[in-house]
Design a protein around this motif. Structure first.
Motif, PDB file in Angstrom:
ATOM      1  N   UNK A 143      50.356  87.474 168.708  1.00  0.00           N
ATOM      2  CA  UNK A 143      51.054  86.296 168.150  1.00  0.00           C
ATOM      3  C   UNK A 143      49.763  85.625 167.182  1.00  0.00           C
ATOM      4  N   UNK A 144      48.665  86.150 167.343  1.00  0.00           N
ATOM      5  CA  UNK A 144      47.506  85.428 166.683  1.00  0.00           C
ATOM      6  C   UNK A 144      47.468  83.945 166.952  1.00  0.00           C
ATOM      7  N   UNK A 145      47.758  83.604 168.112  1.00  0.00           N
ATOM      8  CA  UNK A 145      47.496  82.132 168.735  1.00  0.00           C
ATOM      9  C   UNK A 145      47.068  82.127 169.894  1.00  0.00           C
TER      10      UNK A 145
ATOM     11  N   UNK B  26      45.711  77.681 166.967  1.00  0.00           N
ATOM     12  CA  UNK B  26      45.279  77.220 168.685  1.00  0.00           C
ATOM     13  C   UNK B  26      46.738  76.347 169.001  1.00  0.00           C
ATOM     14  N   UNK B  27      46.951  76.599 170.334  1.00  0.00           N
ATOM     15  CA  UNK B  27      47.941  75.409 170.810  1.00  0.00           C
ATOM     16  C   UNK B  27      47.338  74.792 171.762  1.00  0.00           C
ATOM     17  N   UNK B  28      47.236  73.575 171.782  1.00  0.00           N
ATOM     18  CA  UNK B  28      46.698  72.611 172.563  1.00  0.00           C
ATOM     19  C   UNK B  28      47.464  71.846 173.423  1.00  0.00           C
TER      20      UNK B  28
ATOM     21  N   UNK C 299      60.038  84.373 181.301  1.00  0.00           N
ATOM     22  CA  UNK C 299      60.475  84.452 179.958  1.00  0.00           C
ATOM     23  C   UNK C 299      59.528  84.581 178.843  1.00  0.00           C
TER      24      UNK C 299
ATOM     25  N   UNK D  51      57.181  89.479 168.045  1.00  0.00           N
ATOM     26  CA  UNK D  51      58.075  90.178 169.138  1.00  0.00           C
ATOM     27  C   UNK D  51      57.779  91.616 168.746  1.00  0.00           C
TER      28      UNK D  51
ATOM     29  N   UNK E 281      57.313  84.944 164.207  1.00  0.00           N
ATOM     30  CA  UNK E 281      57.970  84.946 165.312  1.00  0.00           C
ATOM     31  C   UNK E 281      58.531  86.670 165.583  1.00  0.00           C
TER      32      UNK E 281
ATOM     33  N   UNK F 187      51.095  78.415 182.530  1.00  0.00           N
ATOM     34  CA  UNK F 187      52.381  79.120 182.415  1.00  0.00           C
ATOM     35  C   UNK F 187      53.147  79.085 180.995  1.00  0.00           C
ATOM     36  N   UNK F 188      53.222  77.780 180.670  1.00  0.00           N
ATOM     37  CA  UNK F 188      54.111  77.708 179.277  1.00  0.00           C
ATOM     38  C   UNK F 188      53.423  78.501 178.189  1.00  0.00           C
ATOM     39  N   UNK F 189      52.063  78.370 178.209  1.00  0.00           N
ATOM     40  CA  UNK F 189      51.298  78.976 177.232  1.00  0.00           C
ATOM     41  C   UNK F 189      51.465  80.573 177.394  1.00  0.00           C
ATOM     42  N   UNK F 190      51.460  81.047 178.488  1.00  0.00           N
ATOM     43  CA  UNK F 190      51.499  82.495 178.799  1.00  0.00           C
ATOM     44  C   UNK F 190      52.916  83.052 178.415  1.00  0.00           C
ATOM     45  N   UNK F 191      54.136  82.070 178.673  1.00  0.00           N
ATOM     46  CA  UNK F 191      55.376  82.295 178.251  1.00  0.00           C
ATOM     47  C   UNK F 191      55.458  82.533 176.535  1.00  0.00           C
ATOM     48  N   UNK F 192      54.650  81.486 176.023  1.00  0.00           N
ATOM     49  CA  UNK F 192      54.516  81.765 174.635  1.00  0.00           C
ATOM     50  C   UNK F 192      53.727  82.809 173.954  1.00  0.00           C
ATOM     51  N   UNK F 193      53.379  83.681 174.941  1.00  0.00           N
ATOM     52  CA  UNK F 193      52.807  85.081 174.616  1.00  0.00           C
ATOM     53  C   UNK F 193      51.703  84.784 173.752  1.00  0.00           C
TER      54      UNK F 193
ATOM     55  N   UNK G  25      52.088  71.895 170.616  1.00  0.00           N
ATOM     56  CA  UNK G  25      51.736  71.571 169.267  1.00  0.00           C
ATOM     57  C   UNK G  25      50.519  72.538 168.973  1.00  0.00           C
TER      58      UNK G  25
END
Lengths: 334, 334
Positions: free
Chosen positions: A60-62, A93-95, B48, A55, A51, A110-116, B93
């Motif tokens: 993020x390699x995800x 991968x985040x699924x 964010x 930053x 993490x 959008x949440x995926x994008x927030x997670x960068x 996840x």
DNA sequence: CTGTTAGCGCTTTCAT
DNA sequence: ATGAAAGCGCTAACAG
């Protein structure tokens, strides 16, 4: 409590920068120092914090994957293709399941994008303007997987669903069938529903057969809906001699419905579908189907995404994978 | 380029802290200020950065899931259960396939931990000392999903595989069968392989039937291996009257093998399995099977993990979900 | 109810 | 080949 890069630096008697270098395999480190650092890492049980790295490095390699439903065999197969290639290139991968619901899709994007995430693989229903809007605000590459946008603006990998359906119906036509029914998916679904329905109609047209809306039933991709559709066809005074199903699972439902009413496949009714999932060879008679290379769609789209993320130039941002008909035992001449 | 919380603060004429408060739904903000901030967010298109938040708060709201193979219907179903509940509690996840290979499992556990997941769901083969070691270094909760460790140290949710197998064989026994074969998974696999084999043996024992190793074949969970095992049994001079298969898919392979050799299920050979996947009702005859509640295993384990992550006290850290036998048409009296 | 100020753990110039 | 130091964007006391 948690051991940081600073602790390792002190333990090894070097600077944080040097530790960072050895952790990241930077060649500009004297072998001897490298060794010292590794020993300190070992001794302290240091585990880099991805993490913090994300930053600082803005990577993020995800990658994010939005998928309709992971419990659907077809999509699960795509997901496996994605993950294998992702893994190969050291991505995770985040699924997210979004059930082809627009609102849910937009939300998870959008949440995926927030997670960068460094990139996004989108598998969904229709690609609407709202989707396009959401994609635009992402400053990471996106590839559509097993879908396409109308305008062809977004990189994508898919098969030609219309042509696949067309070919399937052609196979029936070639066997002399003229009364050909279709078990379709919802016409709201652009690829599996609408495109396959279009292919069906075009094939009929090409053979000079007039379209009969009594020969089309809309299913929900499930086994039961295939059965029900078939029941409807069987009850018709002039029942079809062949059926084209938009998916394997509905086709299998249809096969069993036919058999349960004392008729035989393919002697009484021929059946063909699009998918060619593993189930196709797990029915009797084995199902003839147009094969969609799901694993490859996943693998190729992930590969394409890695290129985009590395800012490599890609010539074909829209790849259409070939489909092929695999002949088994569910189709015969009339 | 990217708009940060600082930009929003300036635009709204407040401090970063206040912006942070409204973004995080902290009630201690005057409605009016809140409004100003939302407007600034809107105007600037602020999103964010979850990575920065993760670094500062030491929480990522993501959990790691290691799974054997997402393209396997059984595990895909578990995954869906996990994701649904994760979603409900606002977790995402990260999914990693590890194919029940120890080395791969250990590796992904470590990268997941580096990514600072808030918790870990582990679905794999045997839980070895190396696994335990890796788990110990994690300072986040872990729950085993559809597996258990021998010593019962780690929270887990699963069914009782031994009892499930026992019950399946009992059902055969009750119909008067005495010559009962088993298509097993590899005995290296503790739950599906070994435990089910043990259950089979115990059931036989309870009926006073001596174990005959000629009546056990090891498959690889796939359709084809079920067929092959059945072929072997059929060629026996004294062939079994009933077969217990460790999985649905192998059972279906067996059914077709029987039918292809001109025999009938269940008249000539009865078949029962453990799984009760959707495929069970998609074969003819429909498969009688002991149902494993895969979706629930996923959902419950994720729910348990959320509790652990919130440091709530849990009374049952080892949950054993009930299994039940669902009777269809593949078993009859001898 | 709101602002100030330290960090969170790491990467990355820029020097040396 | 190595070190110093300035952030990355945000949260979390703490103060007021």
């Amino acid at each position: 409590m948690t051991v940081t890069i600073y602790d390792v630096a002190r333990e090894a008697g070097v600077s944080m920068a040097t530790v960072s270098r050895v952790v990241n395999n930077n060649p500009n480190v004297k072998p001897q120092t490298r060794k010292k650092v590794f020993e300190a890492i070992e001794r302290l049980g240091y585990r880099p914090n991805a993490v913090a790295r994300g930053l600082a490095s803005k990577k993020t390699t995800t990658v994010g994957v939005v998928i309709p439903d992971i419990s659907n065999a077809i999509f699960a197969e795509v997901a496996r293709g994605i993950e294998d290639i992702a893994n190969m290139y050291h991505y995770n991968i985040i699924l997210c399941n979004a059930d082809k619901k627009k609102d849910k899709e937009i939300r998870v994007i959008n949440t995926l994008l927030e997670k960068q995430v460094d990139g996004l693989l989108f598998m969904g229903g229709a690609v609407t303007d709202e989707h396009l809007q959401a994609f635009k605000t992402a400053n990471v590459p996106i590839v559509l997987c097993a879908t396409t946008d109308e305008q062809g603006l977004i990189p994508s990998v898919d098969i030609d669903h219309e042509a696949a359906a067309y070919d399937a119906v052609q196979a029936l036509l070639k066997q002399g069938h003229t009364r050909i029914a279709m078990i379709s998916g919802t016409l709201q679904d652009p690829s599996i529903g609408f495109a396959r329905f279009q292919g069906y109609k075009r094939a009929l047209e090409s053979a000079g057969i007039t379209y009969d809306e009594n020969l089309v039933r809309i299913g929900n991709y499930r086994y039961e809906s295939g059965s029900e559709a078939m029941k409807y066809f069987l009850d018709l005074s002039d029942r079809p001699s062949a059926v084209f199903s938009a998916t394997d699972e509905m086709a299998i439902g249809a096969i069993h419905q036919i058999q349960d009413s004392g008729l035989k496949v393919p002697q009484d009714v021929s059946i063909i579908s699009v998918d060619n999932s593993r189930m196709a060879s797990m029915v009797r008679p084995q199902l003839t189907a147009v094969a969609q290379p799901m694993y490859d769609i996943g693998a190729v789209s992930m590969r394409l995404l890695t290129k985009l993320m590395k800012k490599e130039t890609v010539d074909h941002a829209k790849v259409v994978l070939p489909h092929e008909i695999v002949t088994r035992q569910s189709v015969s001449a009339i």
